[in-house]
Scaffold this motif. Sequence first.
Motif, PDB file in Angstrom:
ATOM      1  N   LEU A 244      15.044  -3.470   0.741  1.00  0.00           N
ATOM      2  CA  LEU A 244      14.767  -2.027   1.101  1.00  0.00           C
ATOM      3  C   LEU A 244      13.393  -1.583   0.613  1.00  0.00           C
ATOM      4  CD1 LEU A 244      15.594   0.613   2.573  1.00  0.00           C
ATOM      5  CD2 LEU A 244      16.910   1.413   0.367  1.00  0.00           C
ATOM      6  N   ASP A 245      13.226  -1.933  -0.792  1.00  0.00           N
ATOM      7  CA  ASP A 245      11.766  -1.259  -1.402  1.00  0.00           C
ATOM      8  C   ASP A 245      10.847  -2.084  -0.585  1.00  0.00           C
ATOM      9  OD1 ASP A 245      13.380   0.161  -3.147  1.00  0.00           O
ATOM     10  OD2 ASP A 245      13.269  -1.377  -4.589  1.00  0.00           O
ATOM     11  N   LEU A 246      10.901  -3.430  -0.330  1.00  0.00           N
ATOM     12  CA  LEU A 246      10.020  -4.081   0.556  1.00  0.00           C
ATOM     13  C   LEU A 246       9.556  -3.500   1.859  1.00  0.00           C
ATOM     14  CD1 LEU A 246       7.791  -6.346  -0.193  1.00  0.00           C
ATOM     15  CD2 LEU A 246       9.585  -8.044   0.572  1.00  0.00           C
ATOM     16  N   PHE A 247      10.793  -3.146   2.584  1.00  0.00           N
ATOM     17  CA  PHE A 247      10.578  -2.712   4.025  1.00  0.00           C
ATOM     18  C   PHE A 247       9.840  -1.379   3.812  1.00  0.00           C
ATOM     19  CE2 PHE A 247      14.610  -5.237   4.906  1.00  0.00           C
ATOM     20  CZ  PHE A 247      13.880  -6.365   5.341  1.00  0.00           C
ATOM     21  N   GLN A 248      10.223  -0.670   2.833  1.00  0.00           N
ATOM     22  CA  GLN A 248       9.581   0.707   2.712  1.00  0.00           C
ATOM     23  C   GLN A 248       7.916   0.537   2.535  1.00  0.00           C
ATOM     24  OE1 GLN A 248      12.416   2.494  -0.070  1.00  0.00           O
ATOM     25  NE2 GLN A 248      13.214   3.627   1.443  1.00  0.00           N
ATOM     26  N   LYS A 249       7.680  -0.486   1.734  1.00  0.00           N
ATOM     27  CA  LYS A 249       6.442  -0.626   1.360  1.00  0.00           C
ATOM     28  C   LYS A 249       5.485  -1.268   2.587  1.00  0.00           C
ATOM     29  CE  LYS A 249       3.578  -4.413  -1.219  1.00  0.00           C
ATOM     30  NZ  LYS A 249       3.271  -5.410  -0.054  1.00  0.00           N
ATOM     31  N   VAL A 250       6.342  -1.903   3.629  1.00  0.00           N
ATOM     32  CA  VAL A 250       5.767  -2.439   4.768  1.00  0.00           C
ATOM     33  C   VAL A 250       5.495  -0.957   5.696  1.00  0.00           C
ATOM     34  CG1 VAL A 250       6.023  -3.666   7.005  1.00  0.00           C
ATOM     35  CG2 VAL A 250       6.796  -4.670   4.641  1.00  0.00           C
ATOM     36  N   GLU A 251       6.370  -0.328   5.536  1.00  0.00           N
ATOM     37  CA  GLU A 251       6.377   0.762   6.321  1.00  0.00           C
ATOM     38  C   GLU A 251       5.081   1.583   5.919  1.00  0.00           C
ATOM     39  OE1 GLU A 251       9.469   4.355   8.343  1.00  0.00           O
ATOM     40  OE2 GLU A 251       9.340   3.811   6.302  1.00  0.00           O
ATOM     41  N   LYS A 252       4.978   1.883   4.828  1.00  0.00           N
ATOM     42  CA  LYS A 252       3.795   2.623   4.295  1.00  0.00           C
ATOM     43  C   LYS A 252       2.308   2.258   4.762  1.00  0.00           C
ATOM     44  CE  LYS A 252       5.977   4.873   0.284  1.00  0.00           C
ATOM     45  NZ  LYS A 252       5.947   4.768  -1.144  1.00  0.00           N
ATOM     46  N   GLU A 253       2.309   0.675   4.774  1.00  0.00           N
ATOM     47  CA  GLU A 253       0.955  -0.006   4.993  1.00  0.00           C
ATOM     48  C   GLU A 253       0.636  -0.195   6.465  1.00  0.00           C
ATOM     49  OE1 GLU A 253       1.754  -3.746   2.893  1.00  0.00           O
ATOM     50  OE2 GLU A 253       1.470  -2.806   0.954  1.00  0.00           O
ATOM     51  N   ALA A 254       1.949  -0.432   7.326  1.00  0.00           N
ATOM     52  CA  ALA A 254       1.525  -0.701   8.577  1.00  0.00           C
ATOM     53  C   ALA A 254       1.783   0.443   9.558  1.00  0.00           C
ATOM     54  CB  ALA A 254       2.673  -1.904   9.016  1.00  0.00           C
TER      55      ALA A 254
ATOM     56  N   ARG B  87       2.225 -17.350   0.236  1.00  0.00           N
ATOM     57  CA  ARG B  87       1.661 -16.305  -0.396  1.00  0.00           C
ATOM     58  C   ARG B  87       0.218 -16.640  -1.157  1.00  0.00           C
ATOM     59  NH1 ARG B  87       3.489 -11.383   0.339  1.00  0.00           N
ATOM     60  NH2 ARG B  87       5.696 -10.956   0.994  1.00  0.00           N
ATOM     61  N   THR B  88       0.374 -17.654  -1.820  1.00  0.00           N
ATOM     62  CA  THR B  88      -0.786 -18.227  -2.617  1.00  0.00           C
ATOM     63  C   THR B  88      -1.911 -18.614  -1.960  1.00  0.00           C
ATOM     64  OG1 THR B  88       0.131 -20.636  -2.583  1.00  0.00           O
ATOM     65  CG2 THR B  88       0.918 -19.345  -4.390  1.00  0.00           C
ATOM     66  N   HIS B  89      -1.862 -18.738  -0.602  1.00  0.00           N
ATOM     67  CA  HIS B  89      -3.055 -19.289   0.196  1.00  0.00           C
ATOM     68  C   HIS B  89      -3.294 -17.774   1.069  1.00  0.00           C
ATOM     69  CE1 HIS B  89      -1.480 -23.124  -0.341  1.00  0.00           C
ATOM     70  NE2 HIS B  89      -2.765 -23.658  -0.317  1.00  0.00           N
ATOM     71  N   HIS B  90      -2.855 -16.828   0.869  1.00  0.00           N
ATOM     72  CA  HIS B  90      -3.402 -15.363   1.255  1.00  0.00           C
ATOM     73  C   HIS B  90      -3.993 -14.546   0.274  1.00  0.00           C
ATOM     74  CE1 HIS B  90      -1.146 -16.251   4.829  1.00  0.00           C
ATOM     75  NE2 HIS B  90      -1.713 -15.446   5.430  1.00  0.00           N
ATOM     76  N   ASP B  91      -5.218 -14.090   0.530  1.00  0.00           N
ATOM     77  CA  ASP B  91      -5.850 -13.216  -0.399  1.00  0.00           C
ATOM     78  C   ASP B  91      -5.756 -11.879  -0.176  1.00  0.00           C
ATOM     79  OD1 ASP B  91      -7.532 -13.323   1.673  1.00  0.00           O
ATOM     80  OD2 ASP B  91      -9.565 -14.060   0.728  1.00  0.00           O
ATOM     81  N   ARG B  92      -4.833 -11.498   0.533  1.00  0.00           N
ATOM     82  CA  ARG B  92      -4.505 -10.097   1.209  1.00  0.00           C
ATOM     83  C   ARG B  92      -3.040  -9.710   1.433  1.00  0.00           C
ATOM     84  NH1 ARG B  92      -3.552 -10.411   6.408  1.00  0.00           N
ATOM     85  NH2 ARG B  92      -4.231 -12.275   7.833  1.00  0.00           N
ATOM     86  N   GLU B  93      -2.704  -8.684   1.354  1.00  0.00           N
ATOM     87  CA  GLU B  93      -1.235  -8.299   1.582  1.00  0.00           C
ATOM     88  C   GLU B  93      -0.869  -8.781   3.116  1.00  0.00           C
ATOM     89  OE1 GLU B  93       1.138  -6.795  -0.206  1.00  0.00           O
ATOM     90  OE2 GLU B  93      -0.266  -7.266  -2.079  1.00  0.00           O
TER      91      GLU B  93
ATOM     92  N   THR C  70       4.084   3.597  11.543  1.00  0.00           N
ATOM     93  CA  THR C  70       5.230   3.505  12.366  1.00  0.00           C
ATOM     94  C   THR C  70       5.619   2.478  13.002  1.00  0.00           C
ATOM     95  OG1 THR C  70       5.023   6.003  12.465  1.00  0.00           O
ATOM     96  CG2 THR C  70       6.486   5.119  13.991  1.00  0.00           C
ATOM     97  N   ASN C  71       6.640   1.763  12.927  1.00  0.00           N
ATOM     98  CA  ASN C  71       6.752   0.721  13.643  1.00  0.00           C
ATOM     99  C   ASN C  71       8.407   0.467  13.843  1.00  0.00           C
ATOM    100  OD1 ASN C  71       7.854  -2.388  13.556  1.00  0.00           O
ATOM    101  ND2 ASN C  71       5.617  -2.635  14.217  1.00  0.00           N
ATOM    102  N   ALA C  72       9.048   0.387  15.094  1.00  0.00           N
ATOM    103  CA  ALA C  72      10.250   0.324  15.312  1.00  0.00           C
ATOM    104  C   ALA C  72      11.274  -0.645  14.626  1.00  0.00           C
ATOM    105  CB  ALA C  72      10.809   0.449  16.684  1.00  0.00           C
ATOM    106  N   GLN C  73      10.320  -1.774  14.377  1.00  0.00           N
ATOM    107  CA  GLN C  73      11.055  -3.044  13.951  1.00  0.00           C
ATOM    108  C   GLN C  73      11.339  -2.840  12.319  1.00  0.00           C
ATOM    109  OE1 GLN C  73       8.851  -6.558  13.833  1.00  0.00           O
ATOM    110  NE2 GLN C  73      10.218  -7.796  12.875  1.00  0.00           N
ATOM    111  N   VAL C  74      10.485  -2.267  11.633  1.00  0.00           N
ATOM    112  CA  VAL C  74      10.437  -1.938  10.291  1.00  0.00           C
ATOM    113  C   VAL C  74      11.548  -0.951   9.958  1.00  0.00           C
ATOM    114  CG1 VAL C  74       9.001  -0.919   8.249  1.00  0.00           C
ATOM    115  CG2 VAL C  74       7.987  -2.761   9.951  1.00  0.00           C
ATOM    116  N   LYS C  75      11.418   0.173  10.795  1.00  0.00           N
ATOM    117  CA  LYS C  75      12.479   1.033  10.588  1.00  0.00           C
ATOM    118  C   LYS C  75      13.942   0.783  10.846  1.00  0.00           C
ATOM    119  CE  LYS C  75       9.813   5.543  11.769  1.00  0.00           C
ATOM    120  NZ  LYS C  75      10.233   5.767  10.130  1.00  0.00           N
ATOM    121  N   LEU C  76      14.142  -0.352  11.763  1.00  0.00           N
ATOM    122  CA  LEU C  76      15.392  -0.891  11.790  1.00  0.00           C
ATOM    123  C   LEU C  76      15.794  -1.560  10.722  1.00  0.00           C
ATOM    124  CD1 LEU C  76      15.443  -1.936  15.743  1.00  0.00           C
ATOM    125  CD2 LEU C  76      17.111  -0.559  14.597  1.00  0.00           C
ATOM    126  N   GLN C  77      14.811  -2.434  10.104  1.00  0.00           N
ATOM    127  CA  GLN C  77      14.964  -3.257   8.946  1.00  0.00           C
ATOM    128  C   GLN C  77      15.466  -2.457   7.773  1.00  0.00           C
ATOM    129  OE1 GLN C  77      15.652  -6.019   9.776  1.00  0.00           O
ATOM    130  NE2 GLN C  77      13.845  -7.406   9.702  1.00  0.00           N
TER     131      GLN C  77
END
Length: 857
Positions: free
Chosen positions: A513-523, A485-491, A525-532
């Motif tokens: 759960l909070d992190l998965f829901q964050k990914v869902e908002k950013e990325a 994460r320290t070598h990424h300047d973006r989400e 509709t994604n079946a993998q995220v919804k399954l997580q």
Amino acid sequence: MEKKKKKVLLIGWDAADWKFINPLIEAGKMPHLKKLIEGGTSGKLATLDPPLSPTLWTSIATGKRPYKHGIHGFVEPDPSGEGIRPIYITNRKVKAIWNILSQHQLKSNVIGWWPSHPAEPINGVMVSNFYQRASKPYGENWPMVKGTVHPESLSETFANLRIHPGELTEAHVLPFVPEAWKIDQRVDKRLKSLTKIIADCSTIHAATTYTLDHTEWDFTAVYLDAIDHFCHGFMKYHPPHRPHIPKKDFDLYKDVVNGGCIYHDMMLGTLMKSVDEDTVVMLISDHGFHPDHNRPVAIPKEPAGPAVEHSPYGVIVMNGPGIKKDGLIFGSSLLDITPTILSIFGLPVAEDMDGKVLTNAFEETPNIETINSWENIKGADGTHSEAVTQTKEELNEELQQLIDLGYIDDVGDDVDAAVKSVKDENDYYLARSYIDGQKWKEGIEILERLHKDNPTSSRYGIRLANAYQGLGKLKAARQVIDHVRTHHDRESPKLDLLEGNLLIAEERYQKALDLFQKVEKEAGTNAQVKLQIANAYLKLNRHDDALISTQNILEFDNENVYAYHTLGVCFYRLGRYEEAVEAFLQAIGLLYYLPTAHFHLGESLMALERYEDAAEAFETCSKLAPGMNVVRQRLISIYEQFLNLPGKALKYKTDILDKVQGTITIVSGLPRSGTSMMMQMLEAGGMEVFTDKIRTPDESNPKGYYEHEAVKSIKTSKVFLKGATDKVVKVIAQSLVHLPMSFQYRIVFMERNVMEVIASQQKMLHRGGKKVDLESLPINLINQYEKTLKKVKVWANNLPNVDIHFVDYSSIIESPFLQSMLVNDFFDGNLTVENMASAVEGKLYREKIKSPNDIAK
């Protein structure tokens, strides 16, 4: 009458996938494949990781994983170290099936296998994977690279069989692109790439039909890479149309993939006419290709990035004498192909091969003989006796092909950097191969070096973090994630998903759960995220929310096998067993090779008291995943308690005892039931404890916790248990069912009043700064703990490799010497009783509850 000798024709269709082939079969557009399936047996063929064609086809030809056979990527440093070249067959460290057959005077034809250059001097004909590529413009002399054909005397014959892309006419192209006349080929080069694919596969087909018709042979193997190229180049235009694809392009190229499959069926028909009734025909693919919603919108900008388009299951069809008619092959892997072919020829399977004979494909189970290794068998096997070199000019064409396809980057002018990059990349694939083969230590060692040498490369770090997590090294995994994460300047949604999985392993379900829901908002509709998200809900016992989340997936993706599986788990947890059975059957119908679905189907059928059906489901699960010890436990329970079949129960008990490798002593019980005290007693009595001392003493446990971090991940990784042999390790009651059956277990199980246990847990949480209600106890938790204790007793009683001794916590406090003597008796009198008793401190018995009225006292 002399029995006719069987032949085998092995046909490889790279990237063939039932998902886009089945609709064509149903529409009557692939009649020859349909005939092959209906007259034989078929199924899905599981691939390996990494899903790279040269490594996979070598595993198919050897029955061994890449870390054994030595082919790890598309290219390699050339022997001079001054550049790179396409991967050579000389890098293969073990014999292929045709080498073994050569030693038994059986003749083989091998056409276009990847890699097979330079052609090996086998007993038969070999045409290498350098054969079909047109290296000169149409009309110019088109020489073949030295070493392309064995025997060399046939070189001119095969040279004349080649088809140049420039020879193709409208009649050849229009079945793939009906409106090809609309394309301005000065601007749009896609039609040119299409003609190259068609010409290449037609050349391989011509060479194959020649060898079938003009040579004596026992085994023929032909490899066609065209479906993979059709898919990489044109699957983006395959129906249905997707918003990011220009409609004009879609209309022009939407028929290419289907056209490619139909052409392969036509070639298959020709091959089937060229063999007789004594030939077993095997048609396989090394992996599949996503034709649906799983098609990626973009390709990762990394070596072998196009492999993200591959799906994990290819196809397998077998047809011929001794093969089941209209049958189903299940549980098959590409590692099983060579052992199965050896069995057809009546030859032994080597014990150092990683695959197995596909016995469920045969009408009668073949008699399978084994030897230690074919590598030890001397004799003319047709392998190269020394390294083969070639000029740079002879390598450029094949190298450029891989660059054009996106599998490797252009070398450019910095040759040293290119050589280092290739070495690192092949090591990366080798590490993935080790991990795929459950050789975690070897894989992690390579990934650690790659991560250290390339600290800004996120994929090395992400793969290393995943490996650490798989081995239960959660702190190491977190350190790597934080570093990346320290070598990424973006989400990075990919990093968020990885961390979310780590949070699940750390049992921090709400944060996950909070992190998965964050990914869902950013990325989106994604079946993998919804399954997580659904799985996180399940961990939090929010079964209704998990159900809704899973049903949402199936609304737009009604073929998502893992969503059906999760749906079944939701229904099971909610006590809706009939619906659970239906969901698991849906999952199995889509993907038979899904052991957990068969297991949960068995659980649901047991809940419905359908014990015979449950036994059948567990038996299937046992065949697909022999290492699932809990399946044996269920079968022993069903056969003994419900079906009155003690003989079958004994079979599984014997199977367990045959696999025992050593003895591990375990202290178990509910958290806060006195397990740490018992660990102290056994250590004082002379036993060696298995602990990493990471969790330090505190007010709740002033003498220490005696835990080991790896135990927290016992459900997913059990490797650490090898280090616990002849030692004592603490495992909470809920995790006992995840113990592998490869050890003998002596368990000291601590029993304590459940209300005292929960009260002690509440006080411990309060001391740690958590907000808890000390005035009442959660009734649901009391009921759950009581169920857990009942399950433990049933589990222990059903297993022949488990000896268990129950110890009452309050009895130890009241009579430490007497209880220590009883524990010592359990351990055959090998402990020092006086020392054990002296380790007991009664003052630590702080929560004494006889009834709910005592809670607030």
